[in-house]
Each structure stands twice: as C-alpha cells, then as structure tokens.
Design a protein around this motif. Structure first.
Motif, PDB file in Angstrom:
ATOM      1  N   ILE A 217       1.007  -1.252  -0.055  1.00 51.58           N
ATOM      2  CA  ILE A 217       0.081  -0.122   0.131  1.00 51.58           C
ATOM      3  C   ILE A 217       0.852   1.112   0.087  1.00 51.58           C
ATOM      4  O   ILE A 217       0.571   2.245  -0.941  1.00 51.58           O
ATOM      5  CB  ILE A 217      -1.014   0.077   1.244  1.00 51.58           C
ATOM      6  N   GLY A 218       2.308   0.925   0.485  1.00 49.95           N
ATOM      7  CA  GLY A 218       2.913   2.456   0.821  1.00 49.95           C
ATOM      8  C   GLY A 218       3.901   2.233  -0.433  1.00 49.95           C
ATOM      9  O   GLY A 218       4.811   3.515  -0.148  1.00 49.95           O
ATOM     10  N   TYR A 219       4.161   2.193  -1.762  1.00 48.61           N
ATOM     11  CA  TYR A 219       4.609   1.613  -2.280  1.00 48.61           C
ATOM     12  C   TYR A 219       4.744   2.949  -3.029  1.00 48.61           C
ATOM     13  O   TYR A 219       3.783   3.525  -3.250  1.00 48.61           O
ATOM     14  CB  TYR A 219       4.206   0.644  -3.572  1.00 48.61           C
ATOM     15  N   ARG A 220       5.121   3.816  -3.638  1.00 45.56           N
ATOM     16  CA  ARG A 220       6.317   5.167  -4.427  1.00 45.56           C
ATOM     17  C   ARG A 220       5.988   5.148  -5.203  1.00 45.56           C
ATOM     18  O   ARG A 220       6.191   4.585  -6.424  1.00 45.56           O
ATOM     19  CB  ARG A 220       6.956   5.782  -4.107  1.00 45.56           C
ATOM     20  N   LEU A 221       4.727   5.131  -5.812  1.00 45.74           N
ATOM     21  CA  LEU A 221       3.407   4.732  -7.204  1.00 45.74           C
ATOM     22  C   LEU A 221       4.942   5.810  -7.903  1.00 45.74           C
ATOM     23  O   LEU A 221       4.461   7.099  -7.824  1.00 45.74           O
ATOM     24  CB  LEU A 221       2.654   5.149  -6.870  1.00 45.74           C
ATOM     25  N   PRO A 222       4.851   5.744  -9.641  1.00 44.78           N
ATOM     26  CA  PRO A 222       5.305   6.280  -9.950  1.00 44.78           C
ATOM     27  C   PRO A 222       4.241   7.362 -11.009  1.00 44.78           C
ATOM     28  O   PRO A 222       2.737   7.296 -10.575  1.00 44.78           O
ATOM     29  CB  PRO A 222       5.725   5.625 -11.497  1.00 44.78           C
ATOM     30  N   GLU A 223       4.253   8.433 -11.337  1.00 38.64           N
ATOM     31  CA  GLU A 223       3.687  10.054 -11.414  1.00 38.64           C
ATOM     32  C   GLU A 223       3.737   9.829 -12.961  1.00 38.64           C
ATOM     33  O   GLU A 223       4.253  10.685 -13.559  1.00 38.64           O
ATOM     34  CB  GLU A 223       3.992  11.161 -10.596  1.00 38.64           C
ATOM     35  N   ALA A 224       2.706   8.490 -13.736  1.00 41.08           N
ATOM     36  CA  ALA A 224       2.319   8.870 -15.618  1.00 41.08           C
ATOM     37  C   ALA A 224       0.882   9.090 -15.107  1.00 41.08           C
ATOM     38  O   ALA A 224       0.646   7.804 -14.446  1.00 41.08           O
ATOM     39  CB  ALA A 224       2.855   7.568 -15.246  1.00 41.08           C
ATOM     40  N   SER A 225       0.638   9.718 -16.244  1.00 40.63           N
ATOM     41  CA  SER A 225      -0.392   9.654 -16.633  1.00 40.63           C
ATOM     42  C   SER A 225      -1.334   8.602 -17.459  1.00 40.63           C
ATOM     43  O   SER A 225      -0.256   8.122 -18.010  1.00 40.63           O
ATOM     44  CB  SER A 225      -0.720  10.918 -17.161  1.00 40.63           C
ATOM     45  N   VAL A 226      -2.313   8.018 -17.812  1.00 48.78           N
ATOM     46  CA  VAL A 226      -3.186   7.299 -18.771  1.00 48.78           C
ATOM     47  C   VAL A 226      -2.525   7.693 -20.075  1.00 48.78           C
ATOM     48  O   VAL A 226      -3.012   6.609 -20.974  1.00 48.78           O
ATOM     49  CB  VAL A 226      -4.379   6.644 -18.184  1.00 48.78           C
ATOM     50  N   ALA A 227      -3.072   9.062 -20.502  1.00 46.82           N
ATOM     51  CA  ALA A 227      -2.553   8.987 -21.555  1.00 46.82           C
ATOM     52  C   ALA A 227      -0.606   8.707 -22.067  1.00 46.82           C
ATOM     53  O   ALA A 227      -0.941   8.339 -23.567  1.00 46.82           O
ATOM     54  CB  ALA A 227      -3.200  10.789 -21.995  1.00 46.82           C
TER      55      ALA A 227
ATOM     56  N   HIS B 149      -6.846  -4.041 -14.249  1.00 46.70           N
ATOM     57  CA  HIS B 149      -4.663  -4.492 -13.562  1.00 46.70           C
ATOM     58  C   HIS B 149      -4.936  -3.412 -12.399  1.00 46.70           C
ATOM     59  O   HIS B 149      -4.228  -3.899 -11.815  1.00 46.70           O
ATOM     60  CB  HIS B 149      -3.936  -4.176 -15.328  1.00 46.70           C
ATOM     61  N   LEU B 150      -6.077  -2.225 -12.361  1.00 50.44           N
ATOM     62  CA  LEU B 150      -5.019  -1.174 -11.111  1.00 50.44           C
ATOM     63  C   LEU B 150      -5.710  -2.102 -10.274  1.00 50.44           C
ATOM     64  O   LEU B 150      -4.896  -2.375  -9.161  1.00 50.44           O
ATOM     65  CB  LEU B 150      -6.299  -0.089 -11.443  1.00 50.44           C
ATOM     66  N   LYS B 151      -6.804  -2.869  -9.926  1.00 51.46           N
ATOM     67  CA  LYS B 151      -7.770  -3.963  -9.067  1.00 51.46           C
ATOM     68  C   LYS B 151      -6.439  -4.891  -8.221  1.00 51.46           C
ATOM     69  O   LYS B 151      -6.291  -4.715  -7.129  1.00 51.46           O
ATOM     70  CB  LYS B 151      -8.531  -4.160  -9.056  1.00 51.46           C
ATOM     71  N   LYS B 152      -6.062  -5.353  -9.381  1.00 47.23           N
ATOM     72  CA  LYS B 152      -5.029  -6.720  -9.149  1.00 47.23           C
ATOM     73  C   LYS B 152      -3.943  -6.419  -8.989  1.00 47.23           C
ATOM     74  O   LYS B 152      -2.999  -7.252  -7.685  1.00 47.23           O
ATOM     75  CB  LYS B 152      -4.960  -7.333 -10.533  1.00 47.23           C
ATOM     76  N   PHE B 153      -3.234  -5.643  -9.186  1.00 44.40           N
ATOM     77  CA  PHE B 153      -1.631  -5.117  -9.204  1.00 44.40           C
ATOM     78  C   PHE B 153      -0.830  -3.885  -8.772  1.00 44.40           C
ATOM     79  O   PHE B 153      -0.449  -3.668  -8.467  1.00 44.40           O
ATOM     80  CB  PHE B 153      -1.079  -5.044 -10.307  1.00 44.40           C
ATOM     81  N   VAL B 154      -2.414  -2.852  -8.029  1.00 46.49           N
ATOM     82  CA  VAL B 154      -1.871  -2.229  -7.078  1.00 46.49           C
ATOM     83  C   VAL B 154      -3.103  -1.704  -5.861  1.00 46.49           C
ATOM     84  O   VAL B 154      -4.329  -1.879  -5.476  1.00 46.49           O
ATOM     85  CB  VAL B 154      -2.387  -0.340  -8.213  1.00 46.49           C
ATOM     86  N   PRO B 155      -1.789  -1.979  -5.090  1.00 43.60           N
ATOM     87  CA  PRO B 155      -2.927  -2.734  -3.715  1.00 43.60           C
ATOM     88  C   PRO B 155      -3.344  -1.022  -3.050  1.00 43.60           C
ATOM     89  O   PRO B 155      -4.110  -1.729  -2.882  1.00 43.60           O
ATOM     90  CB  PRO B 155      -1.141  -2.759  -2.738  1.00 43.60           C
ATOM     91  N   LEU B 156      -2.946   0.176  -3.178  1.00 48.34           N
ATOM     92  CA  LEU B 156      -3.828   1.026  -2.764  1.00 48.34           C
ATOM     93  C   LEU B 156      -4.794   1.292  -3.326  1.00 48.34           C
ATOM     94  O   LEU B 156      -5.977   1.518  -3.012  1.00 48.34           O
ATOM     95  CB  LEU B 156      -3.335   2.826  -2.861  1.00 48.34           C
ATOM     96  N   ALA B 157      -5.019   1.208  -5.356  1.00 47.76           N
ATOM     97  CA  ALA B 157      -6.585   1.543  -5.236  1.00 47.76           C
ATOM     98  C   ALA B 157      -6.940   0.731  -5.090  1.00 47.76           C
ATOM     99  O   ALA B 157      -8.220   0.242  -4.846  1.00 47.76           O
ATOM    100  CB  ALA B 157      -6.584   0.798  -6.958  1.00 47.76           C
ATOM    101  N   ARG B 158      -6.730  -1.044  -4.954  1.00 49.38           N
ATOM    102  CA  ARG B 158      -7.555  -1.657  -4.682  1.00 49.38           C
ATOM    103  C   ARG B 158      -7.843  -2.037  -3.017  1.00 49.38           C
ATOM    104  O   ARG B 158      -9.404  -1.959  -2.402  1.00 49.38           O
ATOM    105  CB  ARG B 158      -6.838  -2.837  -4.772  1.00 49.38           C
ATOM    106  N   TYR B 159      -7.431  -0.985  -2.252  1.00 49.36           N
ATOM    107  CA  TYR B 159      -7.523  -1.842  -0.805  1.00 49.36           C
ATOM    108  C   TYR B 159      -9.012   0.484  -1.175  1.00 49.36           C
ATOM    109  O   TYR B 159      -9.548  -0.159   0.427  1.00 49.36           O
ATOM    110  CB  TYR B 159      -6.658  -0.289  -0.013  1.00 49.36           C
ATOM    111  N   ILE B 160      -8.440   1.161  -1.585  1.00 47.08           N
ATOM    112  CA  ILE B 160      -9.255   2.637  -1.448  1.00 47.08           C
ATOM    113  C   ILE B 160     -10.990   1.682  -2.548  1.00 47.08           C
ATOM    114  O   ILE B 160     -12.295   2.203  -1.282  1.00 47.08           O
ATOM    115  CB  ILE B 160      -9.066   3.621  -2.496  1.00 47.08           C
ATOM    116  N   TYR B 161     -10.577   0.799  -2.893  1.00 45.18           N
ATOM    117  CA  TYR B 161     -12.431   0.564  -3.198  1.00 45.18           C
ATOM    118  C   TYR B 161     -13.148  -0.191  -2.799  1.00 45.18           C
ATOM    119  O   TYR B 161     -14.278  -0.089  -2.577  1.00 45.18           O
ATOM    120  CB  TYR B 161     -11.432  -0.834  -5.025  1.00 45.18           C
TER     121      TYR B 161
END
Length: 429
Positions: A268-278, A356-368
């Motif tokens: 959950i505390g991983y320093r996620l990279p700053e990149a946009s979907v575009a 993929h967001l729910k599966k591989f990004v714990p913070l996104a899954r946690y919020i959801y």
C-alpha cells in the motif's frame, strides 16, 4: 594522479524527520572515492538523494551516519578548497556581476585590489568580459549561470561541486556552457583538481564525465560505478557514445525497485510512479505500431517522446506494474495484456485498466474495498493520506494519492469531488 583520494565518502546515511512520525531514509550506506584529475557525474532520478549527498560532501548538510573526508580530513562544515555551483543562479540582484563574483573573496578577507583583479580574471575566463557592471536582471539565464561559475572559480577551489548546473538552461545555452567548461578544465587555467556534478541526464553525464556513479532510489544508494573512456570532444552521433547511453539505460533499469516489482511485491505504501493514462496509452500505441512490432530501445523511446529519465522511468515503471509491458536490458517490450489494451475500444480499455489496477496496485484495491464496505460508499481523502504518511513524506503521500485517484477515476473505479475531498463509488456493487 595520486593514489590518495581527494574525496572519500564512508558509509554515509541521511534521514529526515517526518514530524512526529518515523524518519525518512534518503541516503543509505554510500561509499565512494574520488581522485585528482577526475570529472565524476552522479546520475539518478529526481528524489534519489543526489543533491543531498553533494551538500553533505560540501559540508552544508550533516550526515545522519558515516563520514566524508577531504584530502584525508573529516568534513564537518564548509571547507576551503571546495566550491559549489547551484541549480538556481543564486545571485544577489542588487549587486553587479563584478560584485557578485567578489563576494566569496570578500568573505575570505582578501584585500580590495587583489579581490578586483581576481574577479575580473574569472569573469574574463568564463566569457563575460564587458558585463562587469551589469545587474543580474540584465543577463540571460546562461549568462547568470556563468556568473555562478565565475563566483565558484574565483576562490581557486581544489574541487568544484555542481548541482544540476545546466538544467535551468535551454539546450543550446547548456551545450555552449558545457563545452566551455570542458575547455577550461582541459586548459588547466582554473587550478581545479576534480569536478563532481549531479545530473538526471544520461547524455550529459556521458558527454562530460570520466566516471558515472549511478544512483538507485528509495533510499538513495550506489547501484553502479562506470568508467567513460571516450576521447574528447564527445559527440552524441558517435556510435560509441550511443553504446554508452544503452549501457547506462540497461544499468538504470535493473534496480531493486524493479526486482521487487517482478516478484509482485508492492504494498500500500509503495511510491507509485507519476504517469498519466494518456502517456501509458501513447507509449503502448507506439510500441504496438508496425514500425516497432512491440519492442523498442529505451534511448529510442526517450528520443521519440522527447522525455528525460525523470519522465520516462515513471512511465515504464507503471507499464510494468500493470503488466502491460516488460523492461529488460535497456529494452521495453509490450505484453499480451498490453496488446489487448491497445487493440480495445475506449470502454473496453477502461474496463481492462480497472481490472489491472485492482489486481496489481494495492492502494487502488484498498480504496475500492473500503468504499464498497462503507454504508454510503464514501470516504474522505484525508483517511488515505494519513495512512500513506506512515510510509512516505507528506508531499510524497499527497503525490501518490493524487496519482492513484487520477487512475481510479479514469478506470471508473471511484469518483472524486475536489472541493469536498470525498471519494465515492460511482456505481456501487
């Protein structure tokens, strides 16, 4: 070159206090030696602690652990013999060019006549003859940075430290100043015995340095120490130069962060990279085009998209996190999942991104999951910020949450009201 190091860094660590929370480790166990006659570049992404290390070597910041020795003596504060050029020009706006350059000599107690003579010589040497009486506001960015160089060189330093000295300049001005600096170094007019500089430009490091120290991040640590043996003048059109660029990209993309990623370990505390979907979509479309057939060299990606490593690496890291691409040995290759995403229509892309967001990004899954459980499917962003601040600095926690909210909104995982700071489910199920 003598066998004695001019600078020796031994087990340096640096932590910063995060209010009443635990300390944030910025540098960990840094060891390196630097010898007379060397130009050394410290290369790494923003936030990897490069500038902090430079300030520790200059005696401007105290390490939390370890020591720095300059010519065999421990550095405990600013040292005579070590001069520094900063990223911002740091000139006093009410003083002329001559007065700005004289400042350091005045602090050393040098008499007025000698001070003036030495300052004029330094101004001449750095190519600003005729601008002695100009104020900083009359000068271009490149000329102001030349004043910074003159001010650093006028005290006849033994070592010159430079913190991203060309990053605030346009490309042509920066190239001009770099070649003038190399000419000065080779002409031995300055009396300098070593130069150590920080950069996040791979090409800049290869163009100037004899050695490149590659930094990993979170916390900052030395990943590689690389010799550059190309003769001067160096051209980025030379195939040997391009080989060095490839080599550095390869070294920089096999880092512990990516190793953790490959093992599926991000929390959950991983320093996620700053990149946009575009940006993700754009790079995947380029990779998947008939021209590239799913694979590209990272230097080519950087050139095609006109990105430096601070913009490119977060983008490639996100593609790896989401399993849309793989990075290996300086190349990036699209995966089957990445192809499926690119080939899909807009609605299908959102659906795939959400999975993929729910599966591989714990913070996104946690919020959801939290929003699903809440009776009204709502939560304040403050809750997630305080959770992230257990792992990250305040500003990083804000950045990471802002980034994951942007991804979640695109994927229609959750909605966000900027004014109230409330996250909610758009379609609770």
């Amino acid at each position: 070159m003598t066998n004695e190091p001019i600078i020796e860094v031994i087990g340096v660590q640096k932590s910063f206090k995060k209010g009443d929370r635990q300390e944030l480790l910025v540098l960990d166990d840094i060891h390196f030696k630097m010898y007379e006659g060397e130009i050394v570049a410290i290369l790494g992404k923003s936030g990897s602690g490069k500038s902090t290390l430079l300030r520790i070597i200059a005696g401007l910041v105290k390490p939390s652990g370890g020591t720095v020795h300059y010519r065999g003596r421990p550095v405990s504060g600013p040292v005579r013999g070590i001069s520094m050029v900063f990223q911002t020009f740091a000139l006093l706006p009410w003083l002329t060019v001559l007065q700005n350059v004289e400042l350091g000599l005045e602090a050393l107690g040098i008499e007025r006549e000698q001070r003036r003579e030495r300052a004029l010589k330094a101004i001449d040497m750095i190519g600003l003859d005729g601008f002695e009486s100009a104020l900083p506001k009359e000068l271009s960015g490149g000329m102001r940075q030349r004043v910074g160089f003159a001010r650093a060189l006028v005290v006849n330093p033994d070592i010159l430290l430079m913190d991203e000295p060309f990053s605030a300049l346009d490309v042509l001005t920066a190239d001009n100043l770099k070649s003038d600096l190399i000419d000065l170094w080779q002409s031995k007019q300055t009396g300098l015995n070593a130069i150590l500089f920080v950069t996040h430009s791979i090409e800049e490091a290869i163009a100037i340095a004899d050695r490149i120290i590659i930094f990993g991040s979170n916390p900052g640590s030395i990943r590689s120490d690389l010799k550059v043996t190309l003769p001067f003048p160096r051209s980025d059109l030379d195939p040997r130069f391009r080989n060095q660029v490839d080599r550095v990209y390869t070294l920089m993309t096999t880092q512990p962060q990516e190793e953790k990623l490959q093992q599926g370990f991000i929390d959950i505390g991983y320093r996620l990279p700053e990149a946009s979907v575009a940006e993700v979509t754009g790079l995947l479309e380029i990779l998947n085009s008939p021209e590239h057939q799913g694979k590209m060299d990272l230097p080519d990606v950087a050139e095609t998209l006109m990105l430096d490593i601070d913009d490119l690496f977060p983008l490639t890291e996100l593609l790896e996190i989401l399993r849309f691409a793989k990075v290996s040995k300086g190349d990036i290759t699209i995966t089957e999942e990445g192809k499926a995403f690119v080939d899909a229509d807009i609605l299908e892309r959102k659906k795939l991104f959400s999975i993929h967001l729910k599966k591989f990004v714990p913070l996104a899954r946690y919020i959801y999951d939290q929003l699903i459980r809440h009776p009204r499917h709502r939560a304040l962003e403050e809750n997630y910020l305080s959770l992230l601040e257990d792992y990250l600095s305040e500003s990083e926690a804000e950045r990471v949450l802002r980034t994951v909210i942007e991804w979640g909104r695109y994927a229609e995982l959750f909605a966000y009201d900027y004014n109230s700071g409330v996250l909610s489910l758009e379609n609770p199920h």
